[in-house]
Scaffold this active site. Structure first.
Site, PDB file in Angstrom:
ATOM      1  N   SER A   1       0.788  -1.237   0.000  1.00  0.00           N
ATOM      2  CA  SER A   1       0.000   0.000   0.000  1.00  0.00           C
ATOM      3  C   SER A   1       0.816   1.281   0.000  1.00  0.00           C
ATOM      4  O   SER A   1       0.232   2.366  -0.113  1.00  0.00           O
ATOM      5  CB  SER A   1      -0.960   0.009   1.183  1.00  0.00           C
ATOM      6  OG  SER A   1      -2.079  -0.787   0.900  1.00  0.00           O
TER       7      SER A   1
ATOM      8  N   PHE B   1      -9.508 -12.493   0.916  1.00  0.00           N
ATOM      9  CA  PHE B   1      -8.469 -13.102   1.736  1.00  0.00           C
ATOM     10  C   PHE B   1      -8.973 -13.475   3.128  1.00  0.00           C
ATOM     11  O   PHE B   1      -8.213 -13.492   4.094  1.00  0.00           O
ATOM     12  CB  PHE B   1      -7.260 -12.175   1.831  1.00  0.00           C
ATOM     13  CG  PHE B   1      -6.680 -11.825   0.489  1.00  0.00           C
ATOM     14  CD1 PHE B   1      -6.296 -12.818  -0.398  1.00  0.00           C
ATOM     15  CD2 PHE B   1      -6.565 -10.506   0.099  1.00  0.00           C
ATOM     16  CE1 PHE B   1      -5.788 -12.502  -1.652  1.00  0.00           C
ATOM     17  CE2 PHE B   1      -6.048 -10.178  -1.149  1.00  0.00           C
ATOM     18  CZ  PHE B   1      -5.658 -11.177  -2.025  1.00  0.00           C
ATOM     19  N   ALA B   2     -10.270 -13.798   3.217  1.00  0.00           N
ATOM     20  CA  ALA B   2     -10.816 -14.238   4.501  1.00  0.00           C
ATOM     21  C   ALA B   2     -10.090 -15.478   5.003  1.00  0.00           C
ATOM     22  O   ALA B   2      -9.916 -15.673   6.206  1.00  0.00           O
ATOM     23  CB  ALA B   2     -12.311 -14.509   4.382  1.00  0.00           C
TER      24      ALA B   2
ATOM     25  N   THR C   1      -6.387 -16.953   4.434  1.00  0.00           N
ATOM     26  CA  THR C   1      -5.198 -16.294   3.894  1.00  0.00           C
ATOM     27  C   THR C   1      -4.541 -17.025   2.732  1.00  0.00           C
ATOM     28  O   THR C   1      -4.436 -16.491   1.622  1.00  0.00           O
ATOM     29  CB  THR C   1      -4.174 -16.071   5.017  1.00  0.00           C
ATOM     30  OG1 THR C   1      -4.769 -15.247   6.012  1.00  0.00           O
ATOM     31  CG2 THR C   1      -2.919 -15.393   4.499  1.00  0.00           C
TER      32      THR C   1
ATOM     33  N   TYR D   1     -10.710   2.269   5.749  1.00  0.00           N
ATOM     34  CA  TYR D   1      -9.670   1.880   4.785  1.00  0.00           C
ATOM     35  C   TYR D   1     -10.222   0.868   3.791  1.00  0.00           C
ATOM     36  O   TYR D   1     -10.835  -0.126   4.169  1.00  0.00           O
ATOM     37  CB  TYR D   1      -8.484   1.292   5.534  1.00  0.00           C
ATOM     38  CG  TYR D   1      -7.251   1.091   4.699  1.00  0.00           C
ATOM     39  CD1 TYR D   1      -6.274   2.070   4.634  1.00  0.00           C
ATOM     40  CD2 TYR D   1      -7.055  -0.082   3.981  1.00  0.00           C
ATOM     41  CE1 TYR D   1      -5.130   1.884   3.874  1.00  0.00           C
ATOM     42  CE2 TYR D   1      -5.921  -0.278   3.215  1.00  0.00           C
ATOM     43  CZ  TYR D   1      -4.955   0.719   3.171  1.00  0.00           C
ATOM     44  OH  TYR D   1      -3.829   0.536   2.417  1.00  0.00           O
ATOM     45  N   SER D   2      -9.999   1.122   2.510  1.00  0.00           N
ATOM     46  CA  SER D   2     -10.501   0.225   1.478  1.00  0.00           C
ATOM     47  C   SER D   2      -9.628   0.299   0.242  1.00  0.00           C
ATOM     48  O   SER D   2      -9.406   1.376  -0.327  1.00  0.00           O
ATOM     49  CB  SER D   2     -11.939   0.594   1.103  1.00  0.00           C
ATOM     50  OG  SER D   2     -12.396  -0.178   0.011  1.00  0.00           O
ATOM     51  N   ASN D   3      -9.139  -0.860  -0.200  1.00  0.00           N
ATOM     52  CA  ASN D   3      -8.363  -0.905  -1.438  1.00  0.00           C
ATOM     53  C   ASN D   3      -9.174  -0.459  -2.637  1.00  0.00           C
ATOM     54  O   ASN D   3      -8.625   0.023  -3.628  1.00  0.00           O
ATOM     55  CB  ASN D   3      -7.839  -2.324  -1.656  1.00  0.00           C
ATOM     56  CG  ASN D   3      -6.686  -2.645  -0.739  1.00  0.00           C
ATOM     57  OD1 ASN D   3      -5.580  -2.176  -0.927  1.00  0.00           O
ATOM     58  ND2 ASN D   3      -6.952  -3.438   0.285  1.00  0.00           N
TER      59      ASN D   3
ATOM     60  N   GLY E   1       2.740  -0.630   4.125  1.00  0.00           N
ATOM     61  CA  GLY E   1       2.362  -1.545   3.061  1.00  0.00           C
ATOM     62  C   GLY E   1       2.358  -2.981   3.533  1.00  0.00           C
ATOM     63  O   GLY E   1       3.287  -3.411   4.219  1.00  0.00           O
TER      64      GLY E   1
ATOM     65  N   ASN F   1       0.986 -11.558   7.233  1.00  0.00           N
ATOM     66  CA  ASN F   1      -0.013 -12.306   8.003  1.00  0.00           C
ATOM     67  C   ASN F   1       0.556 -12.750   9.351  1.00  0.00           C
ATOM     68  O   ASN F   1       0.216 -13.796   9.863  1.00  0.00           O
ATOM     69  CB  ASN F   1      -0.539 -13.521   7.224  1.00  0.00           C
ATOM     70  CG  ASN F   1      -1.849 -14.046   7.787  1.00  0.00           C
ATOM     71  OD1 ASN F   1      -2.737 -13.271   8.110  1.00  0.00           O
ATOM     72  ND2 ASN F   1      -1.969 -15.348   7.926  1.00  0.00           N
TER      73      ASN F   1
END
Length: 402
Positions: free
Chosen positions: A90, A148-149, A151, A187-189, A329, A356
């Site tokens: 990010s 990605f619930a 991973t 926050y949102s991609n 990021g 993760n």
């Protein structure tokens, strides 16, 4: 795994481009000395917590400080080195925001205009403005929460996939919006996928071309690439390792991937040197007008204490009272912190080649205090209880990346 190797040093370095005349940062004459031993200790802690390797580079005026521990490649045992390139996740968002703010300077875009003025019919609400998108206040759901619930399976499902930006926006719009436009930070991609679409619509060029022509080329960022939908990191690079959700499961080498699920929200590749050069140039007033930099620095609260978000730019308030500016990021295999002082004179880029792993993520945050607060930094205690596990790559958990 090979044993940790540590290299540190300070060398004189030249500024790549002439600086415009800007006021000196008020804190700079008495800024604490860099605590390189403290940085090194943080990196060692991250390695002990599961990162195969980690590294940091601090550019402080004409002096460069480096520290690296562990390995860049678990297969060969090659030591981590700050010459290694990596995926910056990010931190890409700051690059995308800079391009859009340059377009504002060029009178091709208005921050307070509806996104649908430039991309007709894309969004279901004409109240969502460009400013809302760049500040994560649009209410657009982050599709990566679902993607990605789980991973590793989630990652493997998209590792080689190529999405169009509209497909990603469609995934978001299949879910209810999180809030009314402008109401709160969320926050949102999705926001920065939309931002990339704006770049391409307004310039007629791919995002890659605009990154290269407006930032990478002028700043001579020789380690920075936007290769989407290519899957490899060019040249010498660190490999990235994804931590599975199941405790004790082996790390997954996530280095090769399209990162098409992120694109203009998180697909850039860079190095610690290039990230420091970029942030120093941005905060030093060399990439936008003073008016647009001021727009980036119109801070509104984000989730988490001591933090705020502008337009594609974060502010973090450190233990010694100093504030730093940049972005974080997270992409499969890598955690990055890239921040600089108010005037860009001192900049830090730090990366661990795992993800993760909430413990590593929180630990790497402490590089900021060592770099900017020096030995006066107070111990940064982790949140109570177990450190959060970042399931959703490139999403900023409230206690960590936000």
């Amino acid at each position: 795994m090979a044993s940790a190797r540590v290299r540190v040093g300070a060398v004189a370095g030249a500024v790549l481009l002439p600086l415009l005349a800007v006021p000196a940062h008020a804190d700079s004459p008495t800024a604490p000395a860099v605590d390189l031993a403290g940085v090194r200790g943080v990196l060692r802690s991250a390695q002990a917590q599961g990162a195969p390797g980690s590294m940091a580079r601090i550019d402080d005026g004409g002096t460069v400080y480096r520290a690296a521990v562990g390995v860049a490649d678990r297969g060969s045992g090659r030591a981590m080195n700050d010459a290694d390139r990596f995926r910056i996740g990010s931190v890409t968002k700051t690059f995308t925001a800079v391009v859009l703010l340059q377009l504002v300077d060029e009178k091709k875009l208005s921050l307070d205009a509806p996104v649908n003025r430039y991309l007709p019919g894309l969004l279901p609400d004409d109240r969502i403005t460009v400013r809302h998108v760049l500040g994560h206040r649009s209410g657009l759901y982050d599709y990566t929460n679902d993607m990605f619930a789980s991973t590793v399976p989630g990652f493997e499902a998209v590792r080689k996939k190529v999405f169009t930006p509209r497909e990603l926006v469609k995934l978001s719009l299949a879910r209810p919006r999180t809030n009314a436009p402008g109401a709160v930070y969320a926050y949102s991609n999705t926001n920065f996928v939309v931002a990339g679409m704006l770049v391409e619509q307004l310039t007629g060029n791919p995002v890659r071309t605009e990154f290269e022509n407006r930032i990478i080329g002028p700043l001579k960022l020789s380690d920075t690439f936007y290769v989407h939908p290519g899957t490899t990191i060019p040249g010498r690079h660190a490999r990235g390792y994804l931590t599975p959700d199941q405790a004790g499961a082996p790390l997954v080498d996530a280095t090769e991937q399209t990162v098409s699920w992120a694109q203009s929200a998180g697909a850039l590749i860079s190095s610690t040197r290039d990230l420091n050069t970029f942030l120093s140039a941005l905060l030093g007033g060399r990439l936008t007008s003073a008016a647009q930099l001021a727009q980036m620095e119109r801070w509104l609260p984000s989730s988490g204490s001591g933090q705020a978000y502008g337009l594609g730019l974060r502010r973090r308030d450190l233990s010694c009272g100093v504030s730093v500016y940049g972005h974080t990021g997270a992409v499969q295999g890598f955690y990055t912190y890239a921040f600089a002082s108010k005037d860009g004179t001192r900049a830090l880029a730090a990366v661990a080649n795992t993800s993760n792993n909430g413990t590593v993520l929180n630990t790497m945050l402490r590089t900021l205090d060592s770099a900017f607060c020096g030995k006066s930094a107070r111990a940064v205690r982790p949140p109570r209880g177990k450190a959060p596990v970042e399931r959703h790559e490139d999403v900023a958990p409230a206690l960590t990346l936000d």
